[in-house]
Enzyme design. Sequence first.
Site, PDB file in Angstrom:
ATOM      1  N   SER A 268       0.830  -1.198   0.000  1.00 29.74           N
ATOM      2  CA  SER A 268       0.000   0.000   0.000  1.00 29.74           C
ATOM      3  C   SER A 268       0.874   1.262   0.000  1.00 29.74           C
ATOM      4  O   SER A 268       1.687   1.437  -0.909  1.00 29.74           O
ATOM      5  CB  SER A 268      -0.955  -0.046   1.198  1.00 29.74           C
ATOM      6  OG  SER A 268      -2.032   0.821   1.010  1.00 29.74           O
ATOM      7  N   ASP A 326      -8.886  -4.655  -5.979  1.00 30.63           N
ATOM      8  CA  ASP A 326      -8.390  -3.775  -4.916  1.00 30.63           C
ATOM      9  C   ASP A 326      -8.468  -2.320  -5.371  1.00 30.63           C
ATOM     10  O   ASP A 326      -7.727  -1.903  -6.267  1.00 30.63           O
ATOM     11  CB  ASP A 326      -6.946  -4.150  -4.587  1.00 30.63           C
ATOM     12  CG  ASP A 326      -6.359  -3.338  -3.446  1.00 30.63           C
ATOM     13  OD1 ASP A 326      -6.996  -2.366  -3.003  1.00 30.63           O
ATOM     14  OD2 ASP A 326      -5.239  -3.677  -3.004  1.00 30.63           O
ATOM     15  N   HIS A 375      -7.666  -5.829  -0.003  1.00 35.03           N
ATOM     16  CA  HIS A 375      -6.437  -5.052   0.143  1.00 35.03           C
ATOM     17  C   HIS A 375      -5.518  -5.635   1.219  1.00 35.03           C
ATOM     18  O   HIS A 375      -4.466  -5.084   1.506  1.00 35.03           O
ATOM     19  CB  HIS A 375      -6.786  -3.598   0.485  1.00 35.03           C
ATOM     20  CG  HIS A 375      -5.607  -2.672   0.470  1.00 35.03           C
ATOM     21  ND1 HIS A 375      -4.805  -2.493  -0.638  1.00 35.03           N
ATOM     22  CD2 HIS A 375      -5.076  -1.864   1.442  1.00 35.03           C
ATOM     23  CE1 HIS A 375      -3.848  -1.626  -0.358  1.00 35.03           C
ATOM     24  NE2 HIS A 375      -3.985  -1.238   0.896  1.00 35.03           N
TER      25      HIS A 375
END
Length: 427
Positions: A268, A326, A375
Amino acid sequence: MPPAAAAAAATRHRHARPAGHLRCAADAVSTAPAERTAARVIATSSRTASASAASGSVARVWRKVQGSGDWDGMLSPLHPVLRGEVARYGELVGACYAALEEDPSSPRYMNCKYGKLRMLEDAGVAGAGYEVTRYIYSSPDAAVPGMEASTSGRASWVGYVAVSTDETTRRLGRRDVLVSFRGTVTPAEWMANLRSSLVPASLAARGGGGGDVKVESGFLNVYTSADETRRFGCADSCRDQLLREVSRLFAASRSGGEDVSVTLAGHSMGGALALLLAYDLAELGVAGGAPVTVFSYGGPRVGNAAFKARCDELGVKVLRVANARDPVTKLPGVFLNEATTRSGPLAAMRGACYVHVGEELALDFVNLGDLASVHDLGSYVASLREGVVTDAEAATGGVLAMAMELVGRQWQSKDAARGMVQSTGLI
Protein backbone atom coordinates in the site's frame (compact mmCIF):
# COMPACT_ATOMS: atom_id res chain seq x y z
CA MET A 1 3.49 -12.14 21.46
CA PRO A 2 4.40 -15.58 20.04
CA PRO A 3 5.36 -15.75 16.33
CA ALA A 4 2.08 -17.36 15.23
CA ALA A 5 -0.01 -14.71 16.96
CA ALA A 6 2.18 -11.97 15.56
CA ALA A 7 1.74 -13.25 12.03
CA ALA A 8 -2.02 -13.48 12.54
CA ALA A 9 -2.07 -9.86 13.70
CA ALA A 10 -0.24 -8.88 10.53
CA THR A 11 -2.85 -10.45 8.27
CA ARG A 12 -5.66 -8.59 10.02
CA HIS A 13 -4.24 -5.36 8.62
CA ARG A 14 -6.66 -3.50 6.37
CA HIS A 15 -4.33 -0.69 5.24
CA ALA A 16 -4.77 1.36 8.42
CA ARG A 17 -6.14 1.59 11.92
CA PRO A 18 -6.84 5.30 12.50
CA ALA A 19 -7.40 6.60 16.01
CA GLY A 20 -10.38 8.45 17.43
CA HIS A 21 -13.32 8.93 15.10
CA LEU A 22 -11.42 7.52 12.11
CA ARG A 23 -12.37 3.85 12.16
CA CYS A 24 -10.82 1.00 10.17
CA ALA A 25 -12.99 -1.27 8.05
CA ALA A 26 -11.49 -4.29 9.79
CA ASP A 27 -13.19 -3.21 13.01
CA ALA A 28 -16.57 -3.72 11.36
CA VAL A 29 -16.02 -7.26 10.04
CA SER A 30 -15.21 -10.67 11.45
CA THR A 31 -11.54 -11.54 11.80
CA ALA A 32 -12.18 -15.22 11.09
CA PRO A 33 -11.34 -15.01 7.34
CA ALA A 34 -8.14 -13.14 8.16
CA GLU A 35 -7.20 -15.70 10.77
CA ARG A 36 -7.67 -18.47 8.22
CA THR A 37 -5.49 -16.51 5.83
CA ALA A 38 -2.91 -16.18 8.58
CA ALA A 39 -2.85 -19.94 9.05
CA ARG A 40 -2.17 -20.43 5.36
CA VAL A 41 0.60 -17.84 5.34
CA ILE A 42 2.23 -19.29 8.46
CA ALA A 43 2.05 -22.79 7.01
CA THR A 44 3.78 -21.70 3.82
CA SER A 45 6.26 -19.28 5.36
CA SER A 46 8.53 -21.99 6.68
CA ARG A 47 8.57 -23.64 3.26
CA THR A 48 9.70 -20.56 1.32
CA ALA A 49 13.27 -21.68 0.67
CA SER A 50 12.39 -25.30 -0.09
CA ALA A 51 9.58 -24.32 -2.48
CA SER A 52 11.93 -22.11 -4.46
CA ALA A 53 14.57 -24.83 -4.55
CA ALA A 54 12.05 -27.41 -5.75
CA SER A 55 10.86 -25.27 -8.64
CA GLY A 56 14.31 -24.22 -9.82
CA SER A 57 17.39 -22.44 -8.62
CA VAL A 58 16.89 -18.80 -7.70
CA ALA A 59 20.61 -18.23 -8.23
CA ARG A 60 20.37 -19.22 -11.91
CA VAL A 61 17.61 -16.75 -12.72
CA TRP A 62 18.01 -14.06 -10.06
CA ARG A 63 18.60 -11.24 -12.54
CA LYS A 64 15.34 -12.08 -14.31
CA VAL A 65 13.54 -12.28 -10.96
CA GLN A 66 14.88 -8.80 -10.17
CA GLY A 67 13.51 -7.42 -13.45
CA SER A 68 16.18 -7.88 -16.07
CA GLY A 69 14.20 -7.91 -19.30
CA ASP A 70 11.16 -6.48 -17.49
CA TRP A 71 10.06 -10.00 -16.48
CA ASP A 72 9.44 -10.88 -20.13
CA GLY A 73 8.25 -14.50 -20.31
CA MET A 74 7.99 -14.82 -16.51
CA LEU A 75 4.55 -13.35 -15.82
CA SER A 76 2.26 -15.34 -18.10
CA PRO A 77 2.39 -18.07 -17.12
CA LEU A 78 3.88 -17.03 -13.80
CA HIS A 79 7.33 -18.57 -13.40
CA PRO A 80 7.42 -20.75 -10.25
CA VAL A 81 10.68 -19.21 -9.01
CA LEU A 82 9.30 -15.69 -9.46
CA ARG A 83 6.10 -16.73 -7.67
CA GLY A 84 8.07 -18.04 -4.71
CA GLU A 85 10.29 -14.97 -4.49
CA VAL A 86 7.42 -12.47 -4.72
CA ALA A 87 5.54 -14.36 -1.99
CA ARG A 88 8.72 -14.47 0.12
CA TYR A 89 9.21 -10.71 -0.09
CA GLY A 90 5.53 -10.23 0.76
CA GLU A 91 6.06 -12.20 3.98
CA LEU A 92 9.05 -10.01 4.82
CA VAL A 93 6.80 -6.96 4.40
CA GLY A 94 4.24 -8.63 6.66
CA ALA A 95 6.80 -8.61 9.46
CA CYS A 96 6.44 -4.81 9.56
CA TYR A 97 2.84 -5.18 10.71
CA ALA A 98 3.45 -8.08 13.07
CA ALA A 99 6.24 -6.20 14.86
CA LEU A 100 4.52 -2.81 15.13
CA GLU A 101 3.33 -1.89 18.63
CA GLU A 102 -0.19 -0.48 18.22
CA ASP A 103 -1.19 -0.41 21.90
CA PRO A 104 -1.45 3.30 22.89
CA SER A 105 -0.71 2.41 26.50
CA SER A 106 2.64 0.86 25.64
CA PRO A 107 5.84 2.90 26.02
CA ARG A 108 6.82 1.52 22.60
CA TYR A 109 3.63 2.74 20.91
CA MET A 110 4.16 3.08 17.15
CA ASN A 111 7.63 1.58 17.47
CA CYS A 112 8.91 -1.93 16.83
CA LYS A 113 8.17 -4.36 19.66
CA TYR A 114 11.27 -6.44 19.08
CA GLY A 115 15.03 -6.01 18.98
CA LYS A 116 16.78 -6.13 15.61
CA LEU A 117 18.60 -9.39 16.34
CA ARG A 118 15.37 -11.46 16.59
CA MET A 119 12.82 -9.17 14.98
CA LEU A 120 12.04 -11.33 11.94
CA GLU A 121 11.81 -14.50 14.00
CA ASP A 122 9.61 -12.86 16.64
CA ALA A 123 7.42 -11.39 13.88
CA GLY A 124 6.69 -14.86 12.54
CA VAL A 125 9.20 -15.07 9.67
CA ALA A 126 11.62 -17.56 11.20
CA GLY A 127 14.47 -18.61 8.94
CA ALA A 128 14.07 -15.56 6.70
CA GLY A 129 17.81 -15.45 6.07
CA TYR A 130 18.27 -11.71 6.61
CA GLU A 131 19.98 -9.67 9.31
CA VAL A 132 18.11 -6.49 10.23
CA THR A 133 20.58 -3.59 10.36
CA ARG A 134 18.38 -0.54 10.93
CA TYR A 135 14.84 0.49 11.80
CA ILE A 136 13.29 3.27 9.71
CA TYR A 137 10.93 5.97 10.99
CA SER A 138 8.66 8.37 9.11
CA SER A 139 7.35 11.73 10.30
CA PRO A 140 4.53 13.11 8.12
CA ASP A 141 3.63 16.63 9.21
CA ALA A 142 -0.01 16.46 8.09
CA ALA A 143 -2.44 17.96 10.59
CA VAL A 144 -5.15 15.62 11.87
CA PRO A 145 -8.59 17.18 12.54
CA GLY A 146 -9.63 16.80 16.17
CA MET A 147 -6.13 15.97 17.39
CA GLU A 148 -3.50 18.17 18.96
CA ALA A 149 -1.14 19.86 16.55
CA SER A 150 1.77 18.45 18.53
CA THR A 151 0.86 14.94 17.38
CA SER A 152 1.54 15.90 13.78
CA GLY A 153 5.03 15.13 12.56
CA ARG A 154 5.79 12.58 15.29
CA ALA A 155 7.99 9.76 14.06
CA SER A 156 6.56 6.24 13.75
CA TRP A 157 8.29 2.99 12.84
CA VAL A 158 7.59 2.37 9.16
CA GLY A 159 9.95 -0.46 8.26
CA TYR A 160 13.46 -1.84 8.34
CA VAL A 161 16.64 -2.34 6.34
CA ALA A 162 18.23 -5.79 6.21
CA VAL A 163 20.93 -7.70 4.35
CA SER A 164 20.99 -11.35 3.37
CA THR A 165 23.07 -13.76 5.43
CA ASP A 166 25.95 -15.66 3.86
CA GLU A 167 23.80 -18.79 3.53
CA THR A 168 20.93 -16.91 1.89
CA THR A 169 23.38 -15.04 -0.33
CA ARG A 170 24.65 -18.35 -1.69
CA ARG A 171 21.10 -19.53 -2.36
CA LEU A 172 20.07 -16.26 -4.03
CA GLY A 173 23.25 -15.94 -6.09
CA ARG A 174 23.97 -12.43 -4.79
CA ARG A 175 23.99 -10.34 -1.64
CA ASP A 176 20.54 -8.81 -1.25
CA VAL A 177 20.05 -5.45 0.47
CA LEU A 178 16.38 -5.32 1.49
CA VAL A 179 14.18 -2.41 2.56
CA SER A 180 10.70 -3.34 3.74
CA PHE A 181 7.82 -0.87 4.33
CA ARG A 182 4.40 -1.19 5.95
CA GLY A 183 1.30 0.64 4.76
CA THR A 184 -0.71 3.44 6.33
CA VAL A 185 -1.43 3.10 10.05
CA THR A 186 -1.29 6.47 11.85
CA PRO A 187 -3.83 9.31 11.48
CA ALA A 188 -1.06 11.64 10.26
CA GLU A 189 -0.17 9.15 7.51
CA TRP A 190 -3.82 8.95 6.50
CA MET A 191 -4.07 12.71 6.23
CA ALA A 192 -0.82 12.89 4.27
CA ASN A 193 -2.15 10.29 1.84
CA LEU A 194 -5.16 12.51 1.15
CA ARG A 195 -2.85 15.15 -0.32
CA SER A 196 -3.32 13.99 -3.88
CA SER A 197 -1.86 16.97 -5.74
CA LEU A 198 1.14 16.39 -8.01
CA VAL A 199 4.27 18.33 -7.02
CA PRO A 200 7.87 18.34 -8.32
CA ALA A 201 9.81 15.42 -6.84
CA SER A 202 12.36 17.95 -5.51
CA LEU A 203 14.94 15.25 -4.75
CA ALA A 204 18.61 15.85 -5.49
CA ALA A 205 19.33 14.60 -8.99
CA ARG A 206 22.49 13.96 -10.98
CA GLY A 207 21.14 15.77 -13.97
CA GLY A 208 17.88 14.16 -15.00
CA GLY A 209 14.23 14.61 -14.23
CA GLY A 210 13.72 18.28 -13.62
CA GLY A 211 10.54 20.06 -12.66
CA ASP A 212 8.41 17.97 -14.99
CA VAL A 213 8.93 14.90 -12.80
CA LYS A 214 6.09 15.04 -10.28
CA VAL A 215 4.84 12.79 -7.48
CA GLU A 216 1.98 12.80 -5.02
CA SER A 217 2.58 15.46 -2.38
CA GLY A 218 1.41 13.24 0.49
CA PHE A 219 3.78 10.37 -0.26
CA LEU A 220 6.62 12.84 -0.72
CA ASN A 221 5.77 14.38 2.64
CA VAL A 222 5.96 11.00 4.42
CA TYR A 223 9.28 10.31 2.69
CA THR A 224 11.01 13.63 3.33
CA SER A 225 9.58 15.12 6.55
CA ALA A 226 11.65 14.97 9.75
CA ASP A 227 10.81 14.92 13.47
CA GLU A 228 13.25 17.24 15.21
CA THR A 229 11.92 16.25 18.63
CA ARG A 230 13.23 12.69 18.33
CA ARG A 231 16.64 11.44 19.47
CA PHE A 232 18.99 8.57 18.61
CA GLY A 233 18.96 9.11 14.84
CA CYS A 234 15.18 9.14 14.43
CA ALA A 235 15.05 12.89 13.95
CA ASP A 236 16.22 12.52 10.37
CA SER A 237 13.69 12.13 7.60
CA CYS A 238 12.76 8.70 6.36
CA ARG A 239 14.72 9.55 3.22
CA ASP A 240 17.92 10.52 5.04
CA GLN A 241 17.84 7.39 7.19
CA LEU A 242 17.40 5.18 4.15
CA LEU A 243 20.00 6.77 1.91
CA ARG A 244 22.62 6.58 4.65
CA GLU A 245 21.98 2.92 5.53
CA VAL A 246 21.50 1.58 2.01
CA SER A 247 24.66 3.38 0.87
CA ARG A 248 26.61 1.85 3.76
CA LEU A 249 25.39 -1.68 3.12
CA PHE A 250 25.90 -1.43 -0.61
CA ALA A 251 29.47 -0.17 -0.22
CA ALA A 252 30.27 -2.94 2.28
CA SER A 253 28.86 -5.63 -0.01
CA ARG A 254 30.58 -4.32 -3.11
CA SER A 255 33.93 -4.12 -1.32
CA GLY A 256 33.84 -7.91 -1.03
CA GLY A 257 33.49 -8.31 -4.77
CA GLU A 258 29.99 -9.81 -4.55
CA ASP A 259 27.08 -9.36 -6.90
CA VAL A 260 24.55 -7.16 -5.10
CA SER A 261 20.87 -6.42 -5.54
CA VAL A 262 18.78 -3.73 -3.86
CA THR A 263 15.21 -4.92 -3.23
CA LEU A 264 12.58 -2.48 -1.99
CA ALA A 265 9.29 -4.07 -0.94
CA GLY A 266 6.16 -2.46 0.47
CA HIS A 267 2.42 -2.80 0.91
CA SER A 268 0.00 0.00 0.00
CA MET A 269 1.62 3.29 1.08
CA GLY A 270 4.77 1.24 1.62
CA GLY A 271 4.81 0.45 -2.08
CA ALA A 272 4.77 4.18 -2.81
CA LEU A 273 7.67 4.77 -0.40
CA ALA A 274 9.59 1.92 -2.01
CA LEU A 275 9.17 3.49 -5.45
CA LEU A 276 10.25 6.94 -4.22
CA LEU A 277 13.35 5.39 -2.67
CA ALA A 278 14.14 3.44 -5.86
CA TYR A 279 13.90 6.63 -7.93
CA ASP A 280 16.04 8.49 -5.39
CA LEU A 281 18.75 5.80 -5.29
CA ALA A 282 18.88 5.67 -9.07
CA GLU A 283 19.09 9.45 -9.48
CA LEU A 284 21.91 9.65 -6.94
CA GLY A 285 23.74 6.67 -8.40
CA VAL A 286 23.95 4.96 -5.00
CA ALA A 287 23.56 1.46 -6.44
CA GLY A 288 26.36 1.89 -8.94
CA GLY A 289 24.65 -0.10 -11.67
CA ALA A 290 23.38 -2.90 -9.43
CA PRO A 291 19.74 -3.92 -9.93
CA VAL A 292 17.26 -1.75 -8.01
CA THR A 293 13.92 -3.55 -7.84
CA VAL A 294 10.56 -2.66 -6.29
CA PHE A 295 8.00 -5.28 -5.31
CA SER A 296 4.78 -3.42 -4.54
CA TYR A 297 1.72 -5.13 -3.05
CA GLY A 298 -1.57 -3.30 -3.44
CA GLY A 299 0.28 -0.09 -4.18
CA PRO A 300 -1.26 3.15 -5.50
CA ARG A 301 -0.05 5.34 -8.34
CA VAL A 302 2.80 7.62 -7.24
CA GLY A 303 3.68 10.09 -9.99
CA ASN A 304 2.98 11.43 -13.46
CA ALA A 305 4.07 10.27 -16.91
CA ALA A 306 7.37 12.16 -16.62
CA PHE A 307 8.08 10.33 -13.36
CA LYS A 308 7.45 6.99 -15.05
CA ALA A 309 9.62 7.95 -18.00
CA ARG A 310 12.47 8.97 -15.71
CA CYS A 311 12.23 5.75 -13.70
CA ASP A 312 12.36 3.78 -16.95
CA GLU A 313 15.36 5.81 -18.13
CA LEU A 314 17.19 5.19 -14.86
CA GLY A 315 16.57 1.45 -15.05
CA VAL A 316 14.32 1.21 -11.98
CA LYS A 317 12.42 -2.08 -12.12
CA VAL A 318 8.95 -2.25 -10.57
CA LEU A 319 6.70 -5.28 -10.27
CA ARG A 320 3.27 -4.26 -9.03
CA VAL A 321 1.38 -7.14 -7.44
CA ALA A 322 -2.21 -5.93 -7.77
CA ASN A 323 -5.50 -7.56 -6.92
CA ALA A 324 -7.83 -6.66 -9.78
CA ARG A 325 -10.54 -5.94 -7.20
CA ASP A 326 -8.39 -3.77 -4.92
CA PRO A 327 -9.50 -0.11 -5.24
CA VAL A 328 -6.25 1.21 -3.76
CA THR A 329 -4.39 0.09 -6.89
CA LYS A 330 -6.68 2.37 -8.92
CA LEU A 331 -5.78 5.47 -6.87
CA PRO A 332 -5.08 8.32 -7.29
CA GLY A 333 -6.69 9.05 -10.66
CA VAL A 334 -9.66 6.73 -11.05
CA PHE A 335 -10.74 8.52 -14.23
CA LEU A 336 -7.62 10.39 -15.35
CA ASN A 337 -4.82 7.88 -15.68
CA GLU A 338 -2.52 6.13 -18.15
CA ALA A 339 -5.40 4.22 -19.74
CA THR A 340 -7.99 6.97 -20.15
CA THR A 341 -5.51 9.57 -21.47
CA ARG A 342 -3.67 7.27 -23.87
CA SER A 343 -5.63 8.64 -26.84
CA GLY A 344 -8.78 10.54 -27.68
CA PRO A 345 -10.03 13.83 -26.22
CA LEU A 346 -8.26 13.31 -22.88
CA ALA A 347 -4.82 12.67 -24.39
CA ALA A 348 -3.76 16.28 -23.85
CA MET A 349 -4.11 15.76 -20.09
CA ARG A 350 -1.67 12.84 -19.94
CA GLY A 351 1.17 14.92 -18.51
CA ALA A 352 -0.98 16.15 -15.63
CA CYS A 353 -2.41 12.83 -14.45
CA TYR A 354 -1.15 9.86 -12.46
CA VAL A 355 0.55 6.94 -14.21
CA HIS A 356 1.61 3.55 -12.86
CA VAL A 357 5.28 2.57 -13.15
CA GLY A 358 6.54 -0.88 -14.11
CA GLU A 359 4.92 -4.22 -14.85
CA GLU A 360 1.80 -5.66 -13.25
CA LEU A 361 1.34 -9.12 -11.78
CA ALA A 362 -2.44 -9.29 -11.59
CA LEU A 363 -4.23 -11.35 -8.95
CA ASP A 364 -7.97 -11.82 -8.60
CA PHE A 365 -9.47 -12.56 -5.19
CA VAL A 366 -12.40 -11.31 -3.15
CA ASN A 367 -14.44 -12.37 -0.12
CA LEU A 368 -17.89 -10.82 -0.47
CA GLY A 369 -18.43 -11.17 3.27
CA ASP A 370 -15.26 -9.22 3.98
CA LEU A 371 -14.68 -6.66 1.23
CA ALA A 372 -11.72 -5.13 3.04
CA SER A 373 -9.80 -8.37 2.43
CA VAL A 374 -9.22 -7.30 -1.17
CA HIS A 375 -6.44 -5.05 0.14
CA ASP A 376 -5.16 -7.36 2.89
CA LEU A 377 -1.46 -8.24 2.60
CA GLY A 378 -2.00 -11.72 4.04
CA SER A 379 -4.59 -12.36 1.32
CA TYR A 380 -2.11 -11.17 -1.32
CA VAL A 381 0.55 -13.62 -0.13
CA ALA A 382 -1.92 -16.50 0.19
CA SER A 383 -3.23 -15.81 -3.33
CA LEU A 384 0.29 -15.92 -4.71
CA ARG A 385 0.84 -19.27 -3.02
CA GLU A 386 -2.46 -20.61 -4.36
CA GLY A 387 -1.94 -19.33 -7.91
CA VAL A 388 -4.86 -16.89 -8.07
CA VAL A 389 -3.52 -15.01 -11.11
CA THR A 390 -5.63 -13.27 -13.75
CA ASP A 391 -5.34 -11.01 -16.78
CA ALA A 392 -4.24 -7.47 -16.00
CA GLU A 393 -7.53 -5.97 -17.17
CA ALA A 394 -9.77 -8.47 -15.36
CA ALA A 395 -12.45 -7.46 -12.88
CA THR A 396 -12.18 -3.74 -13.62
CA GLY A 397 -15.95 -3.44 -13.51
CA GLY A 398 -17.27 -3.12 -9.99
CA VAL A 399 -14.04 -1.81 -8.49
CA LEU A 400 -15.41 1.71 -8.19
CA ALA A 401 -18.49 0.44 -6.36
CA MET A 402 -16.27 -1.59 -4.05
CA ALA A 403 -14.15 1.50 -3.39
CA MET A 404 -17.23 3.42 -2.33
CA GLU A 405 -18.28 0.52 -0.09
CA LEU A 406 -14.88 0.54 1.58
CA VAL A 407 -15.04 4.29 2.05
CA GLY A 408 -18.47 4.00 3.61
CA ARG A 409 -17.29 1.41 6.11
CA GLN A 410 -13.97 2.96 6.85
CA TRP A 411 -14.77 6.59 7.45
CA GLN A 412 -17.34 7.71 9.98
CA SER A 413 -16.64 11.41 9.57
CA LYS A 414 -18.40 13.15 6.65
CA ASP A 415 -15.50 15.56 6.28
CA ALA A 416 -13.00 12.71 6.13
CA ALA A 417 -15.16 10.83 3.63
CA ARG A 418 -15.33 13.94 1.44
CA GLY A 419 -11.55 14.20 1.51
CA MET A 420 -11.20 10.51 0.65
CA VAL A 421 -13.45 10.88 -2.39
CA GLN A 422 -11.58 13.98 -3.50
CA SER A 423 -8.30 12.09 -3.29
CA THR A 424 -9.55 9.53 -5.82
CA GLY A 425 -10.02 12.21 -8.43
CA LEU A 426 -13.76 11.54 -8.64
CA ILE A 427 -14.70 15.16 -7.86
